[in-house]
Motif scaffolding. Structure first.
Motif, PDB file in Angstrom:
ATOM      1  N   LEU A 191       1.601   4.641  -1.909  1.00 28.90           N
ATOM      2  CA  LEU A 191       0.504   3.673  -1.826  1.00 28.90           C
ATOM      3  C   LEU A 191      -0.471   3.793  -2.982  1.00 28.90           C
ATOM      4  O   LEU A 191      -1.011   2.811  -3.457  1.00 28.90           O
ATOM      5  CB  LEU A 191      -0.270   3.848  -0.513  1.00 28.90           C
ATOM      6  N   ASN A 227       3.568  -3.249   2.269  1.00 28.87           N
ATOM      7  CA  ASN A 227       2.536  -2.692   1.396  1.00 28.87           C
ATOM      8  C   ASN A 227       2.624  -3.201  -0.048  1.00 28.87           C
ATOM      9  O   ASN A 227       1.984  -2.641  -0.939  1.00 28.87           O
ATOM     10  CB  ASN A 227       2.602  -1.163   1.431  1.00 28.87           C
ATOM     11  N   GLU A 281       3.980   8.553   1.974  1.00 31.51           N
ATOM     12  CA  GLU A 281       3.283   7.266   2.045  1.00 31.51           C
ATOM     13  C   GLU A 281       2.054   7.260   1.133  1.00 31.51           C
ATOM     14  O   GLU A 281       1.782   6.269   0.462  1.00 31.51           O
ATOM     15  CB  GLU A 281       2.890   6.945   3.490  1.00 31.51           C
TER      16      GLU A 281
END
Ligand SMILES: Nc1nc2c(ncn2[C@@H]2O[C@H](COP(=O)(O)OP(=O)(O)O)[C@@H](O)[C@H]2O)c(=O)[nH]1
Ligand SMILES: [Mg+2]
Length: 191
Positions: free
Chosen positions: A104, A135, A100
């Protein structure tokens, strides 16, 4: 766009060990064994470039490849597969965090989420997709192992993915080179 050469650069366990390349970067995501490494080898015409395996869950590293083309060079990051149950919860959790963080903070050109044509879309594919959308990470889909199903089934599956994921989806098979060009043109448009 034509691929001229491809080379393995480095393996990194987490974001902080990933070098900065200043090139367009695509991250390959999907369940273990879906065919991510095989995809790299097929488009680069080099069966030895990325390690493929029948034993899922082996790679826990981000493997970077530099692809040189007749236009611009770009980077492919082969990510560890998700949905591998045979490792401990703690290990799965620690890897999820690393993954993640990379997705990100890495400023990707696009993520590419792979789906296996032989199976229905799985719960963890949907979860991954929802997380990417939430996201705002640009993504498109590749349906792998299309040699296992008929042409009409391929089209049905693509339509299903496009509807469920609201993404562009491309068919692919390592056994059938007809699929390669459409994917390369799409990469060309976005690098
Ligand atoms: N028939 C067929 N087999 C494939 C295809 N892509 C991958 N495979 C096989 O699926 C297995 C897993 O592939 P791999 O690329 O290692 O998956 P990864 O874990 O997502 O990197 C290997 O045995 C590959 O030979 C495909 O398009 N067609
Ligand atoms: Mg792999």
């Amino acid at each position: 766009m034509k691929i001229k050469s491809a080379k393995f650069l480095i393996s990194s366990p987490d974001l902080k060990s990933c070098p900065t390349f200043n090139l367009a970067e695509f991250a390959l995501l999907g369940r273990s064994n879906v065919g991510k490494s095989t995809f790299i080898n097929t488009i680069c015409n080099n069966s030895k470039l990325a390690k493929t395996s029948n034993t899922p869950g082996k790679t826990r590293l981000i493997n970077f490849f530099e692809i040189t083309t007749d236009l611009k060079p770009f980077i492919i990051a082969d990510l560890p597969g998700y949905g591998y149950a045979k490792v401990s919860k703690t290990e799965q959790e620690s890897w999820r965090k690393n993954l993640e963080e990379y997705l990100l903070k890495r400023n990707l050109t696009s993520a590419i989420q792979f789906i296996d044509a032989r199976h229905e879309i799985q719960k963890n594919d949907i979860q991954m997709h929802e997380w990417l959308k939430f996201n705002n990470i640009t993504t498109f889909n590749i349906l792998t192992k299309c040699d296992y199903i008929s042409r009409s089934e391929v089209n049905k599956k693509l339509a299903q993915i496009e509807k469920t994921f609201q993404n562009q989806a491309f068919a692919f098979s390592s056994k059938d080179t007809i699929y390669k060009d459409k994917i390369l043109s799409h990469l060309e448009q976005i690098i």
